[in-house]
Design a protein around this motif. Structure first.
Motif, PDB file in Angstrom:
ATOM      1  N   VAL A 179      47.466  50.370  -6.281  1.00 21.20           N
ATOM      2  CA  VAL A 179      46.787  49.201  -6.808  1.00 21.20           C
ATOM      3  C   VAL A 179      47.733  47.994  -6.788  1.00 21.20           C
ATOM      4  CG1 VAL A 179      45.728  48.252  -8.890  1.00 21.20           C
ATOM      5  CG2 VAL A 179      45.277  50.595  -8.241  1.00 21.20           C
ATOM      6  N   VAL A 180      48.983  48.229  -7.159  1.00 20.92           N
ATOM      7  CA  VAL A 180      49.951  47.129  -7.193  1.00 20.92           C
ATOM      8  C   VAL A 180      50.171  46.574  -5.792  1.00 20.92           C
ATOM      9  CG1 VAL A 180      52.339  46.531  -7.738  1.00 20.92           C
ATOM     10  CG2 VAL A 180      51.062  48.025  -9.256  1.00 20.92           C
ATOM     11  N   THR A 181      50.244  47.461  -4.802  1.00 18.92           N
ATOM     12  CA  THR A 181      50.453  47.017  -3.424  1.00 18.92           C
ATOM     13  C   THR A 181      49.264  46.216  -2.917  1.00 18.92           C
ATOM     14  OG1 THR A 181      51.806  48.965  -3.044  1.00 18.92           O
ATOM     15  CG2 THR A 181      51.001  47.799  -1.103  1.00 18.92           C
ATOM     16  N   ALA A 182      48.054  46.657  -3.250  1.00 15.49           N
ATOM     17  CA  ALA A 182      46.864  45.928  -2.819  1.00 15.49           C
ATOM     18  C   ALA A 182      46.829  44.528  -3.418  1.00 15.49           C
ATOM     19  CB  ALA A 182      45.612  46.706  -3.204  1.00 15.49           C
ATOM     20  N   ILE A 183      47.205  44.416  -4.670  1.00 17.14           N
ATOM     21  CA  ILE A 183      47.232  43.099  -5.316  1.00 17.14           C
ATOM     22  C   ILE A 183      48.301  42.216  -4.675  1.00 17.14           C
ATOM     23  CG2 ILE A 183      47.726  41.903  -7.486  1.00 17.14           C
ATOM     24  CD1 ILE A 183      46.484  44.345  -8.907  1.00 17.14           C
ATOM     25  N   ALA A 184      49.472  42.799  -4.379  1.00 14.48           N
ATOM     26  CA  ALA A 184      50.546  42.022  -3.746  1.00 14.48           C
ATOM     27  C   ALA A 184      50.134  41.550  -2.355  1.00 14.48           C
ATOM     28  CB  ALA A 184      51.815  42.864  -3.669  1.00 14.48           C
ATOM     29  N   ILE A 185      49.464  42.406  -1.588  1.00 13.07           N
ATOM     30  CA  ILE A 185      48.992  42.009  -0.251  1.00 13.07           C
ATOM     31  C   ILE A 185      47.983  40.883  -0.360  1.00 13.07           C
ATOM     32  CG2 ILE A 185      47.638  42.791   1.734  1.00 13.07           C
ATOM     33  CD1 ILE A 185      49.064  45.498   1.427  1.00 13.07           C
ATOM     34  N   PHE A 186      47.082  40.975  -1.333  1.00 15.53           N
ATOM     35  CA  PHE A 186      46.092  39.921  -1.525  1.00 15.53           C
ATOM     36  C   PHE A 186      46.776  38.587  -1.827  1.00 15.53           C
ATOM     37  CE2 PHE A 186      43.625  37.363  -4.513  1.00 15.53           C
ATOM     38  CZ  PHE A 186      42.550  37.038  -3.702  1.00 15.53           C
ATOM     39  N   VAL A 187      47.772  38.603  -2.701  1.00 16.59           N
ATOM     40  CA  VAL A 187      48.473  37.366  -3.067  1.00 16.59           C
ATOM     41  C   VAL A 187      49.216  36.781  -1.869  1.00 16.59           C
ATOM     42  CG1 VAL A 187      50.339  36.429  -4.487  1.00 16.59           C
ATOM     43  CG2 VAL A 187      48.627  37.908  -5.510  1.00 16.59           C
ATOM     44  N   VAL A 188      49.850  37.628  -1.074  1.00 13.42           N
ATOM     45  CA  VAL A 188      50.582  37.132   0.108  1.00 13.42           C
ATOM     46  C   VAL A 188      49.615  36.500   1.109  1.00 13.42           C
ATOM     47  CG1 VAL A 188      51.887  37.882   2.135  1.00 13.42           C
ATOM     48  CG2 VAL A 188      52.546  38.674  -0.128  1.00 13.42           C
ATOM     49  N   VAL A 189      48.503  37.157   1.372  1.00 16.58           N
ATOM     50  CA  VAL A 189      47.525  36.607   2.321  1.00 16.58           C
ATOM     51  C   VAL A 189      46.915  35.321   1.766  1.00 16.58           C
ATOM     52  CG1 VAL A 189      45.311  37.053   3.436  1.00 16.58           C
ATOM     53  CG2 VAL A 189      47.058  38.815   3.414  1.00 16.58           C
ATOM     54  N   TRP A 190      46.573  35.319   0.488  1.00 18.19           N
ATOM     55  CA  TRP A 190      46.007  34.119  -0.143  1.00 18.19           C
ATOM     56  C   TRP A 190      46.960  32.937  -0.029  1.00 18.19           C
ATOM     57  CZ3 TRP A 190      41.392  32.743  -2.237  1.00 18.19           C
ATOM     58  CH2 TRP A 190      41.364  31.581  -2.992  1.00 18.19           C
ATOM     59  N   ASN A 191      48.238  33.171  -0.350  1.00 14.25           N
ATOM     60  CA  ASN A 191      49.213  32.077  -0.299  1.00 14.25           C
ATOM     61  C   ASN A 191      49.476  31.621   1.135  1.00 14.25           C
ATOM     62  OD1 ASN A 191      49.452  31.980  -3.043  1.00 14.25           O
ATOM     63  ND2 ASN A 191      51.265  33.262  -3.116  1.00 14.25           N
ATOM     64  N   ALA A 192      49.396  32.539   2.102  1.00 12.02           N
ATOM     65  CA  ALA A 192      49.563  32.134   3.500  1.00 12.02           C
ATOM     66  C   ALA A 192      48.392  31.261   3.943  1.00 12.02           C
ATOM     67  CB  ALA A 192      49.678  33.361   4.395  1.00 12.02           C
ATOM     68  N   LEU A 193      47.202  31.565   3.475  1.00 16.88           N
ATOM     69  CA  LEU A 193      46.032  30.776   3.859  1.00 16.88           C
ATOM     70  C   LEU A 193      45.983  29.424   3.147  1.00 16.88           C
ATOM     71  CD1 LEU A 193      43.279  33.533   3.971  1.00 16.88           C
ATOM     72  CD2 LEU A 193      44.358  32.395   5.901  1.00 16.88           C
ATOM     73  N   THR A 194      46.393  29.391   1.889  1.00 18.50           N
ATOM     74  CA  THR A 194      46.276  28.141   1.132  1.00 18.50           C
ATOM     75  C   THR A 194      47.534  27.290   1.155  1.00 18.50           C
ATOM     76  OG1 THR A 194      46.924  29.245  -0.920  1.00 18.50           O
ATOM     77  CG2 THR A 194      44.571  29.116  -0.437  1.00 18.50           C
ATOM     78  N   MET A 246      57.302  39.977 -11.686  1.00 16.60           N
ATOM     79  CA  MET A 246      58.051  41.043 -11.009  1.00 16.60           C
ATOM     80  C   MET A 246      58.097  42.350 -11.802  1.00 16.60           C
ATOM     81  SD  MET A 246      58.910  40.084  -8.074  1.00 16.60           S
ATOM     82  CE  MET A 246      60.057  41.354  -7.658  1.00 16.60           C
ATOM     83  N   ALA A 247      57.698  42.343 -13.064  1.00 20.29           N
ATOM     84  CA  ALA A 247      57.816  43.524 -13.918  1.00 20.29           C
ATOM     85  C   ALA A 247      57.103  44.760 -13.352  1.00 20.29           C
ATOM     86  CB  ALA A 247      57.319  43.214 -15.319  1.00 20.29           C
ATOM     87  N   PRO A 248      55.857  44.678 -12.857  1.00 26.09           N
ATOM     88  CA  PRO A 248      55.218  45.892 -12.328  1.00 26.09           C
ATOM     89  C   PRO A 248      55.974  46.490 -11.137  1.00 26.09           C
ATOM     90  CG  PRO A 248      53.574  44.193 -12.647  1.00 26.09           C
ATOM     91  CD  PRO A 248      54.911  43.562 -12.874  1.00 26.09           C
ATOM     92  N   PHE A 249      56.535  45.651 -10.300  1.00 26.38           N
ATOM     93  CA  PHE A 249      57.279  46.148  -9.142  1.00 26.38           C
ATOM     94  C   PHE A 249      58.580  46.807  -9.584  1.00 26.38           C
ATOM     95  CE2 PHE A 249      54.747  42.562  -7.681  1.00 26.38           C
ATOM     96  CZ  PHE A 249      53.982  43.185  -6.725  1.00 26.38           C
ATOM     97  N   ASN A 250      59.255  46.207 -10.568  1.00 29.98           N
ATOM     98  CA  ASN A 250      60.494  46.784 -11.076  1.00 29.98           C
ATOM     99  C   ASN A 250      60.245  48.112 -11.775  1.00 29.98           C
ATOM    100  OD1 ASN A 250      61.959  44.628 -10.134  1.00 29.98           O
ATOM    101  ND2 ASN A 250      61.922  43.534 -12.073  1.00 29.98           N
ATOM    102  N   LEU A 251      59.171  48.208 -12.522  1.00 25.49           N
ATOM    103  CA  LEU A 251      58.868  49.444 -13.234  1.00 25.49           C
ATOM    104  C   LEU A 251      58.439  50.556 -12.275  1.00 25.49           C
ATOM    105  CD1 LEU A 251      56.960  48.031 -16.329  1.00 25.49           C
ATOM    106  CD2 LEU A 251      59.284  48.923 -16.245  1.00 25.49           C
TER     107      LEU A 251
END
Length: 79
Positions: free
Chosen positions: A1-16, A45-50
């Motif tokens: 789930v964390v990876t899917a959210i991170a991918i969404f944010v990266v794609v969103w920021n690349a588009l916008t 960054m907390a979810p990725f660190n944990l």
């Protein structure tokens, strides 16, 4: 789930907001003109660190189990 959210944010920021390629060239995103309507997103960054410690242990245990199975099969075959 964390990876899917991170991918969404990266794609969103690349588009916008655009992106920088491996040569260091900056490219504008297709929706960069509408910054007031489509804001850039960020994640804590907390979810990725944990999650990194538990994922590391899982990888080590799976590797050790795989090696033990291979070693047992090698011994059974008499190699």
């Amino acid at each position: 789930v964390v990876t899917a959210i991170a991918i969404f944010v990266v794609v969103w920021n690349a588009l916008t907001g655009g992106w920088t390629d491996l040569r260091g060239l900056q490219h504008a995103g297709p929706f960069q003109r509408q910054k007031s309507i489509l804001p850039m997103l960020s994640l804590p960054m907390a979810p990725f660190n944990l999650a990194s410690g538990s994922l590391g242990l899982l990888l080590v245990f799976r590797t050790n189990t795989g090696y033990q199975r291979w070693d047992e099969a090698r011994k059974n075959w008499g190699m």
